[in-house]
Design a protein around this motif. Structure first.
Motif, short mmCIF file in Angstrom:
data_model
loop_
_atom_site.label_atom_id
_atom_site.label_comp_id
_atom_site.label_asym_id
_atom_site.label_seq_id
_atom_site.Cartn_x
_atom_site.Cartn_y
_atom_site.Cartn_z
N THR A 256 0.85 -1.19 0.00
CA THR A 256 0.00 0.00 0.00
C THR A 256 0.88 1.24 0.00
N VAL A 257 0.60 2.15 -0.90
CA VAL A 257 1.34 3.41 -0.98
C VAL A 257 0.90 4.28 0.20
N ILE A 258 1.88 4.69 1.04
CA ILE A 258 1.53 5.51 2.20
C ILE A 258 2.02 6.95 2.07
N MET A 259 2.93 7.21 1.11
CA MET A 259 3.40 8.58 0.91
C MET A 259 4.03 8.71 -0.48
N VAL A 260 3.89 9.89 -1.06
CA VAL A 260 4.53 10.20 -2.34
C VAL A 260 5.42 11.42 -2.12
N ILE A 261 6.69 11.28 -2.47
CA ILE A 261 7.66 12.37 -2.31
C ILE A 261 8.19 12.72 -3.69
N ARG A 262 8.10 13.97 -4.07
CA ARG A 262 8.62 14.41 -5.36
C ARG A 262 10.00 15.01 -5.13
N LYS A 263 10.99 14.43 -5.77
CA LYS A 263 12.38 14.89 -5.64
C LYS A 263 12.70 15.80 -6.82
N LYS A 264 13.00 17.04 -6.53
CA LYS A 264 13.33 18.00 -7.59
C LYS A 264 14.84 18.05 -7.74
N ASP A 265 15.32 17.38 -8.73
CA ASP A 265 16.75 17.33 -9.01
C ASP A 265 16.91 17.68 -10.48
N CYS A 266 17.77 18.60 -10.75
CA CYS A 266 17.94 19.04 -12.14
C CYS A 266 18.38 17.91 -13.07
N GLY A 267 19.21 17.00 -12.56
CA GLY A 267 19.72 15.93 -13.41
C GLY A 267 18.72 14.81 -13.63
N ASN A 268 18.17 14.26 -12.57
CA ASN A 268 17.25 13.12 -12.64
C ASN A 268 16.09 13.30 -11.68
N PRO A 269 15.10 14.10 -12.04
CA PRO A 269 13.96 14.24 -11.12
C PRO A 269 13.23 12.91 -10.96
N GLU A 270 12.84 12.61 -9.72
CA GLU A 270 12.20 11.33 -9.42
C GLU A 270 10.99 11.54 -8.52
N VAL A 271 10.13 10.54 -8.54
CA VAL A 271 9.07 10.42 -7.56
C VAL A 271 9.48 9.26 -6.67
N MET A 272 9.32 9.44 -5.37
CA MET A 272 9.63 8.35 -4.46
C MET A 272 8.33 7.94 -3.75
N TYR A 273 8.00 6.67 -3.87
CA TYR A 273 6.80 6.13 -3.23
C TYR A 273 7.23 5.40 -1.97
N LYS A 274 6.65 5.78 -0.85
CA LYS A 274 6.87 5.05 0.39
C LYS A 274 5.76 4.01 0.47
N VAL A 275 6.15 2.73 0.55
CA VAL A 275 5.20 1.64 0.43
C VAL A 275 5.29 0.72 1.64
N GLU A 276 4.12 0.40 2.20
CA GLU A 276 4.04 -0.61 3.26
C GLU A 276 3.88 -1.97 2.59
N VAL A 277 4.86 -2.84 2.82
CA VAL A 277 4.88 -4.15 2.15
C VAL A 277 3.99 -5.13 2.91
N LYS A 278 3.06 -5.75 2.18
CA LYS A 278 2.18 -6.76 2.77
C LYS A 278 2.64 -8.17 2.42
#
Length: 140
Positions: free
Chosen positions: A44-66
């Protein structure tokens, strides 16, 4: 004067088209997607973090593993961070939703994208769920 305007319009059009079709995934079966993945989990996705990086912008999903359907590693933390590119290949996972998420390991980090097997758990067929839970889905 018309040539620069036409050129500018053409460049803008190419930019919009490349953004709309920037992520092109090969047309392969769900089994081939599964075989290409290095990890798979139900979580289950519990948080979404958007990383603003000029070289490689990413989305980071914090997930609770079942459930861990890992192919390479048997142990996995209860909560992990899964990275994805910020572009049209981002699977756009929703907070609070449960997914089957697959991906690759790179430099000790979990990565996924839209070309891997990422699907809401509720939308999987009963047969697919059963195969994952029994560990018999792997047809590689």
């Amino acid at each position: 004067m018309k040539t620069p305007i036409v050129t500018l319009f053409g460049l803008l059009l190419i930019n919009f088209v490349s953004e709309a079709y920037g992520c092109v995934c090969p047309k392969i079966s769900k089994y081939e997607h599964w075989c290409d993945a290095e990890f798979a989990l139900r979580g289950t996705v519990i948080m979404v973090i958007r990383k603003k990086d000029c070289g490689n912008p990413e989305v980071m999903y914090k997930v609770e593993v079942k459930d861990n359907f890992f192919k390479l590693q048997k142990k996995m933390n209860k909560i992990i961070k899964i990275r994805s590119p910020v572009n049209s290949c981002d699977p756009r996972l929703e907070i609070g939703s449960e997914y089957l998420i697959s991906g690759k390991l790179r430099g000790g980090f979990y990565y996924t994208d839209n070309c891997l097997f990422n699907q809401k758990w509720q939308t999987l067929s009963k047969d697919d769920k059963r195969e994952f839970e029994r560990g018999t889905f792997n047809q590689c």
